[in-house]
Design an enzyme around this catalytic site. Structure first.
Site, short mmCIF file in Angstrom:
data_model
loop_
_atom_site.label_atom_id
_atom_site.label_comp_id
_atom_site.label_asym_id
_atom_site.label_seq_id
_atom_site.Cartn_x
_atom_site.Cartn_y
_atom_site.Cartn_z
N CYS A 71 37.86 52.48 40.95
CA CYS A 71 38.05 52.15 42.37
C CYS A 71 36.70 52.25 43.06
CB CYS A 71 39.07 53.08 43.01
SG CYS A 71 39.26 52.81 44.80
N HIS A 162 41.61 41.60 38.52
CA HIS A 162 41.67 40.96 39.84
C HIS A 162 41.94 39.47 39.70
CE1 HIS A 162 40.06 44.41 42.13
NE2 HIS A 162 39.44 44.67 40.99
N GLU A 211 46.57 45.50 46.65
CA GLU A 211 46.17 46.34 45.53
C GLU A 211 47.34 46.67 44.64
OE1 GLU A 211 43.16 49.31 45.54
OE2 GLU A 211 42.75 49.02 47.67
N CYS A 220 38.86 47.13 49.50
CA CYS A 220 38.92 47.34 48.05
C CYS A 220 37.55 47.03 47.49
CB CYS A 220 39.99 46.45 47.42
SG CYS A 220 40.06 46.59 45.62
N GLY A 223 37.64 44.90 44.35
CA GLY A 223 38.08 43.58 44.80
C GLY A 223 36.96 42.80 45.46
#
Length: 281
Positions: A71, A162, A211, A220, A223
């Site tokens: 993350c 993703h 998410e 994110c 992301g």
């Protein structure tokens, strides 16, 4: 259990340090502590742990109790915590994650971390490794259909999967409707994070995110990195792009020479407290 509430551009976390490992009931604990009505409220529960490979080890559990590989926003919070709380007073740190070791550079103002640059490593583009059910070396602008509506996605893994989809108006796109349908599509064997993106110009994009295991969040980091890579692969931006999210902006740079993606953004500490619920060690 003492905790610190932190966020990276509104993507918020309950951060716990000074333990050797995670509790035995960590999955249920994440569900309970992340609950915004009956708990502290957060997108994820993050543990900062000892590492024999790096300065520290990070484990992150989503609000639904599942563990995430990586993350980007959480790792910035971890880096800030480690420096500001004198765990490691270093301006360059290494953080062990399930996706590998990440290297971060801290920018210090008045003896506290203001922004953090994270070397997110090389993007994974091969369809099966992202993973997707598509056996191609790169999955770029691939069609996907849900409820009779066709989208086109570009698949990128930054240690977690993703699907980047370009839309006309990302800030007003119905993320809550389409995000969960795309997250669980059969093309994604481990589900996926979904980014809805509008390109503003060669150096700027607007992004909204659904998410995996969390829902819509204000930001994110992985992301944003995936979006930067996808925008280059689709020929829409340069390798350096400013990603505008609901919670703020992230700078993303996909370096052509080392193939690494670098992300820079803020991390904030909000408050500290003590969790009184059940923790099984």
């Amino acid at each position: 259990m003492e905790f610190t509430k932190m966020h990276g551009l509104g993507n918020d976390f309950v951060v716990v340090a000074h333990f050797e490992d995670v509790p035995k009931n960590v999955n249920q604990l994440a569900i309970d502590i992340c609950n915004r009505n009956f708990g502290v409220g957060a997108d994820g529960l993050v543990f900062i742990l000892p590492s024999d490979k790096a300065d520290v080890r990070m484990r992150i559990f989503n609000a639904d109790g599942t563990e995430a590989e990586q993350c980007g926003n959480a790792i910035r919070c971890v880096a800030k915590y480690v420096y500001d709380h004198n765990m490691k007073k270093k301006e360059k740190l290494s953080v062990e994650t399930l996706a590998g070791i990440q290297h971060v550079k801290l920018h210090i103002e008045n003896n506290f971390v203001s922004t953090v640059e994270v070397d997110m490593g090389e993007p994974i583009l091969k369809g099966e490794l992202v993973p997707t059910a598509i056996k191609e070396s790169e999955v770029v602008n691939h069609p996907i259909e849900v409820d009779g509506v066709k989208f086109y996605f570009t698949a990128v893994s930054m240690g977690n999967p993703h699907a980047v989809i370009y839309v006309e108006d990302a800030p007003h796109f119905d993320v809550e409707k389409w995000g969960p349908k795309l997250e669980t599509h059969p093309l994604f064997p481990k589900k996926t994070n979904v980014e809805f993106v509008t390109v503003k110009n060669d150096h700027e994009v607007e992004m909204r995110v659904w998410e995996r295991g969390v829902g819509q969040t204000l930001a994110c980091g992985t992301g944003a990195c995936a979006t930067g890579v996808a925008s280059v692969l689709t020929g829409q931006t340069s390798r350096e792009v400013l990603v505008h999210l609901k919670g703020g902006d992230l700078k993303v740079y996909w370096n052509k020479e080392d193939n690494h993606v670098y992300m820079t953004g803020e991390a904030k500490e909000v408050f500290r407290g003590t969790w009184l619920g059940e923790v099984k060690w």
